[in-house]
Design a protein around this motif. Structure first.
Motif, PDB file in Angstrom:
ATOM      1  N   GLY A   3       0.648  -1.666  -0.076  1.00  0.00           N
ATOM      2  CA  GLY A   3      -0.063  -0.041   0.082  1.00  0.00           C
ATOM      3  C   GLY A   3       1.128   1.189  -0.070  1.00  0.00           C
ATOM      4  O   GLY A   3       0.140   2.047  -0.628  1.00  0.00           O
ATOM      5  N   ASP A   4       2.276   1.434   0.891  1.00  0.00           N
ATOM      6  CA  ASP A   4       2.459   2.139   0.602  1.00  0.00           C
ATOM      7  C   ASP A   4       3.773   2.428  -0.367  1.00  0.00           C
ATOM      8  O   ASP A   4       3.472   3.983  -0.719  1.00  0.00           O
ATOM      9  N   ARG A   5       3.861   1.902  -1.447  1.00  0.00           N
ATOM     10  CA  ARG A   5       4.330   1.483  -2.508  1.00  0.00           C
ATOM     11  C   ARG A   5       3.374   2.586  -3.487  1.00  0.00           C
ATOM     12  O   ARG A   5       4.052   3.573  -4.390  1.00  0.00           O
ATOM     13  N   LEU A   6       2.371   1.912  -3.631  1.00  0.00           N
ATOM     14  CA  LEU A   6       1.184   2.267  -4.779  1.00  0.00           C
ATOM     15  C   LEU A   6       0.767   3.880  -4.025  1.00  0.00           C
ATOM     16  O   LEU A   6       0.676   4.047  -4.914  1.00  0.00           O
ATOM     17  N   LYS A   7       0.870   3.903  -3.123  1.00  0.00           N
ATOM     18  CA  LYS A   7       0.520   4.894  -2.641  1.00  0.00           C
ATOM     19  C   LYS A   7       1.449   6.460  -3.230  1.00  0.00           C
ATOM     20  O   LYS A   7       1.482   7.941  -3.403  1.00  0.00           O
ATOM     21  N   LEU A  46      -2.124  -6.336 -10.266  1.00  0.00           N
ATOM     22  CA  LEU A  46      -0.389  -6.205  -9.909  1.00  0.00           C
ATOM     23  C   LEU A  46      -0.198  -6.313 -11.458  1.00  0.00           C
ATOM     24  O   LEU A  46       0.501  -4.949 -11.463  1.00  0.00           O
ATOM     25  N   LYS A  47      -0.445  -6.987 -12.293  1.00  0.00           N
ATOM     26  CA  LYS A  47       0.279  -6.735 -13.513  1.00  0.00           C
ATOM     27  C   LYS A  47      -0.318  -5.473 -14.893  1.00  0.00           C
ATOM     28  O   LYS A  47       0.541  -4.472 -14.669  1.00  0.00           O
ATOM     29  N   LYS A  48      -1.776  -5.043 -14.137  1.00  0.00           N
ATOM     30  CA  LYS A  48      -1.941  -3.834 -14.791  1.00  0.00           C
ATOM     31  C   LYS A  48      -0.810  -3.124 -13.551  1.00  0.00           C
ATOM     32  O   LYS A  48      -0.881  -1.283 -14.870  1.00  0.00           O
ATOM     33  N   ILE A  49      -1.564  -3.013 -12.560  1.00  0.00           N
ATOM     34  CA  ILE A  49      -0.722  -1.615 -11.571  1.00  0.00           C
ATOM     35  C   ILE A  49       1.078  -1.588 -12.391  1.00  0.00           C
ATOM     36  O   ILE A  49       1.524  -0.637 -11.999  1.00  0.00           O
ATOM     37  N   SER A  50       1.685  -3.137 -12.362  1.00  0.00           N
ATOM     38  CA  SER A  50       3.427  -3.149 -12.623  1.00  0.00           C
ATOM     39  C   SER A  50       3.006  -2.039 -14.246  1.00  0.00           C
ATOM     40  O   SER A  50       4.635  -1.457 -14.783  1.00  0.00           O
TER      41      SER A  50
END
Length: 114
Positions: A3-7, A46-50
């Protein structure tokens, strides 16, 4: 944590949760749960986000910028059918996740040579 990395990634791009969730095809609420570590995205998400942030799934999960495990490995790890074996993964310390990745890759390599 994830979550921290996403933010951080979202903030660097100057996006709101609403803007990013639309880009990813998610509801804002679903994405918000990822950022506060209430839910874990599935492999496809996760793939979409990466892909969107041009980072590896390894980075999203472990924070390791220099590791790049195969997408196939993550697909297997995060498959609902096998998640029972890895149910503690989402709450594990990042160094334990990295250790598990190395072990999994060892098993795959060993089996490939049989």
């Amino acid at each position: 944590m994830l979550g921290d990395r996403l933010k951080k990634l979202r903030s660097v791009r100057g996006l709101s949760q609403e803007e990013l969730s639309k880009q990813l095809g998610l509801t804002r609420g679903t994405y918000a749960h990822y950022e506060i570590n209430k839910r874990q995205p599935d492999y496809e998400t996760l793939k979409k986000i990466s892909d969107f942030f041009d980072v590896s799934i390894d980075y999203l999960i472990t924070g390791n910028e220099f590791s790049n495990s195969s997408d196939e490995m993550w697909k297997e790890f995060l498959d609902p059918k096998t998640q029972i074996f890895f149910k503690d993964l989402k709450n594990a310390p990042e160094e334990k996740i990295e250790e598990l990745i190395r072990f999994w890759e060892f098993i795959k390599e060993r089996d490939k040579n049989k």
